[in-house]
Enzyme design. Sequence first.
Site, PDB file in Angstrom:
ATOM      1  N   HIS A  17       0.837  -1.209   0.000  1.00  0.00           N
ATOM      2  CA  HIS A  17       0.000   0.000   0.000  1.00  0.00           C
ATOM      3  C   HIS A  17       0.873   1.262   0.000  1.00  0.00           C
ATOM      4  O   HIS A  17       0.596   2.228  -0.723  1.00  0.00           O
ATOM      5  CB  HIS A  17      -0.855   0.074   1.276  1.00  0.00           C
ATOM      6  CG  HIS A  17      -1.879  -0.998   1.439  1.00  0.00           C
ATOM      7  ND1 HIS A  17      -2.019  -1.711   2.605  1.00  0.00           N
ATOM      8  CD2 HIS A  17      -2.841  -1.463   0.608  1.00  0.00           C
ATOM      9  CE1 HIS A  17      -3.027  -2.558   2.496  1.00  0.00           C
ATOM     10  NE2 HIS A  17      -3.539  -2.442   1.292  1.00  0.00           N
ATOM     11  N   LYS A  41     -15.920  -7.035   5.105  1.00  0.00           N
ATOM     12  CA  LYS A  41     -14.832  -7.936   5.470  1.00  0.00           C
ATOM     13  C   LYS A  41     -14.791  -8.010   6.984  1.00  0.00           C
ATOM     14  O   LYS A  41     -15.234  -7.085   7.653  1.00  0.00           O
ATOM     15  CB  LYS A  41     -13.484  -7.360   5.033  1.00  0.00           C
ATOM     16  CG  LYS A  41     -13.243  -7.247   3.549  1.00  0.00           C
ATOM     17  CD  LYS A  41     -11.890  -6.597   3.329  1.00  0.00           C
ATOM     18  CE  LYS A  41     -11.504  -6.589   1.872  1.00  0.00           C
ATOM     19  NZ  LYS A  41     -10.176  -6.028   1.653  1.00  0.00           N
ATOM     20  N   ARG A  90      -2.195  -6.244  -8.223  1.00  0.00           N
ATOM     21  CA  ARG A  90      -1.170  -7.269  -7.993  1.00  0.00           C
ATOM     22  C   ARG A  90      -1.330  -8.367  -9.022  1.00  0.00           C
ATOM     23  O   ARG A  90      -0.592  -8.480  -9.973  1.00  0.00           O
ATOM     24  CB  ARG A  90      -1.330  -7.885  -6.585  1.00  0.00           C
ATOM     25  CG  ARG A  90      -0.879  -7.031  -5.468  1.00  0.00           C
ATOM     26  CD  ARG A  90      -1.498  -7.457  -4.168  1.00  0.00           C
ATOM     27  NE  ARG A  90      -2.951  -7.290  -4.200  1.00  0.00           N
ATOM     28  CZ  ARG A  90      -3.745  -7.463  -3.179  1.00  0.00           C
ATOM     29  NH1 ARG A  90      -3.262  -7.861  -2.029  1.00  0.00           N
ATOM     30  NH2 ARG A  90      -5.040  -7.260  -3.292  1.00  0.00           N
ATOM     31  N   SER A 128      -3.124  -7.644   3.062  1.00  0.00           N
ATOM     32  CA  SER A 128      -3.379  -7.513   4.503  1.00  0.00           C
ATOM     33  C   SER A 128      -3.737  -8.867   5.095  1.00  0.00           C
ATOM     34  O   SER A 128      -3.392  -9.174   6.240  1.00  0.00           O
ATOM     35  CB  SER A 128      -4.504  -6.505   4.750  1.00  0.00           C
ATOM     36  OG  SER A 128      -4.120  -5.225   4.326  1.00  0.00           O
TER      37      SER A 128
HETATM   38  P1  ADP Z   1      -9.854  -3.000  -0.405  1.00  0.00           P
HETATM   39  O1  ADP Z   1     -10.732  -3.582   0.658  1.00  0.00           O
HETATM   40  O2  ADP Z   1     -10.419  -1.747  -1.007  1.00  0.00           O
HETATM   41  O3  ADP Z   1      -9.362  -3.956  -1.435  1.00  0.00           O
HETATM   42  P2  ADP Z   1      -7.155  -3.069   0.638  1.00  0.00           P
HETATM   43  O4  ADP Z   1      -6.656  -2.356   1.856  1.00  0.00           O
HETATM   44  O5  ADP Z   1      -7.129  -4.534   0.640  1.00  0.00           O
HETATM   45  O6  ADP Z   1      -8.600  -2.471   0.430  1.00  0.00           O
HETATM   46  O7  ADP Z   1      -6.372  -2.545  -0.631  1.00  0.00           O
HETATM   47  C1  ADP Z   1      -6.370  -1.181  -0.988  1.00  0.00           C
HETATM   48  C2  ADP Z   1      -5.745  -1.034  -2.365  1.00  0.00           C
HETATM   49  O8  ADP Z   1      -4.382  -1.428  -2.307  1.00  0.00           O
HETATM   50  C3  ADP Z   1      -6.393  -1.912  -3.439  1.00  0.00           C
HETATM   51  O9  ADP Z   1      -6.386  -1.191  -4.657  1.00  0.00           O
HETATM   52  C4  ADP Z   1      -5.450  -3.095  -3.531  1.00  0.00           C
HETATM   53  O10 ADP Z   1      -5.480  -3.694  -4.815  1.00  0.00           O
HETATM   54  C5  ADP Z   1      -4.115  -2.382  -3.303  1.00  0.00           C
HETATM   55  N1  ADP Z   1      -3.101  -3.306  -2.830  1.00  0.00           N
HETATM   56  C6  ADP Z   1      -3.188  -4.199  -1.826  1.00  0.00           C
HETATM   57  N2  ADP Z   1      -2.048  -4.901  -1.701  1.00  0.00           N
HETATM   58  C7  ADP Z   1      -1.196  -4.432  -2.644  1.00  0.00           C
HETATM   59  C8  ADP Z   1       0.145  -4.742  -3.054  1.00  0.00           C
HETATM   60  N3  ADP Z   1       0.836  -5.714  -2.472  1.00  0.00           N
HETATM   61  N4  ADP Z   1       0.678  -4.050  -4.084  1.00  0.00           N
HETATM   62  C9  ADP Z   1      -0.041  -3.089  -4.708  1.00  0.00           C
HETATM   63  N5  ADP Z   1      -1.302  -2.749  -4.393  1.00  0.00           N
HETATM   64  C10 ADP Z   1      -1.875  -3.392  -3.368  1.00  0.00           C
END
Ligand code: ADP
Length: 174
Positions: A17, A41, A90, A128
């Site tokens: 992130h 979630k 990803r 996460s």
């Molecule tokens: P959401 O519930 O909106 O998916 P997340 O916190 O899981 O929220 O992810 C927020 C953003 O960060 C999303 O666009 C997700 O694809 C991106 N993201 C999560 N992990 C990675 C990573 N390892 N590399 C790049 N982007 C990521």
Amino acid sequence: MVKAIFPGSFDPIHYGHIDIALRAAQLFDEVVVAVYDRPLKHLIFSPEERIALVEEAFRGHPRISVMGYSGLTVEFCHQIGAQVIVRGLRVFSDFENEFRMALANRRLAPDIEMVMLITNEEHTFLSSTTVREIASLGGDVSTMVPPHVAEALEARFAQMSESQQWSHMKSLRD
Ligand code: ADP
């Protein structure tokens, strides 16, 4: 001036992130990391805790700020005058989800543009969920999250194992 938001659950924030937000800050004048309060979630951190962990990660950055929000992401963009939604990609399954969401958002708000940034190779596997699972089993997450997040995870899982909550949270999705 172009203002972008980078929305997500951030439960918790990790280096994947952080990398996306820092790269977005090189493209746009202002980036608001927008912490969604109630995603569909199971979460281990409250909205306030997730916001505090994100704030600490970007403390002192001149163009990155942090806000919590609820409701539609495009509505939040209108409220704060943001023109762009940044998301990270990803694996291919991310693309499918983001593609659907981008089209839905465009239907709702054609004035908001979605920009996808491809993850850095070293963060491809990072989510996460992975971080939470490793931390819950006492594994080392120091290469995946900043130190203050690792500490918060350790404290949370110690607390959860005392109250035996973790056994109910095995099947989490990201
Ligand atoms: P959401 O519930 O909106 O998916 P997340 O916190 O899981 O929220 O992810 C927020 C953003 O960060 C999303 O666009 C997700 O694809 C991106 N993201 C999560 N992990 C990675 C990573 N390892 N590399 C790049 N982007 C990521």
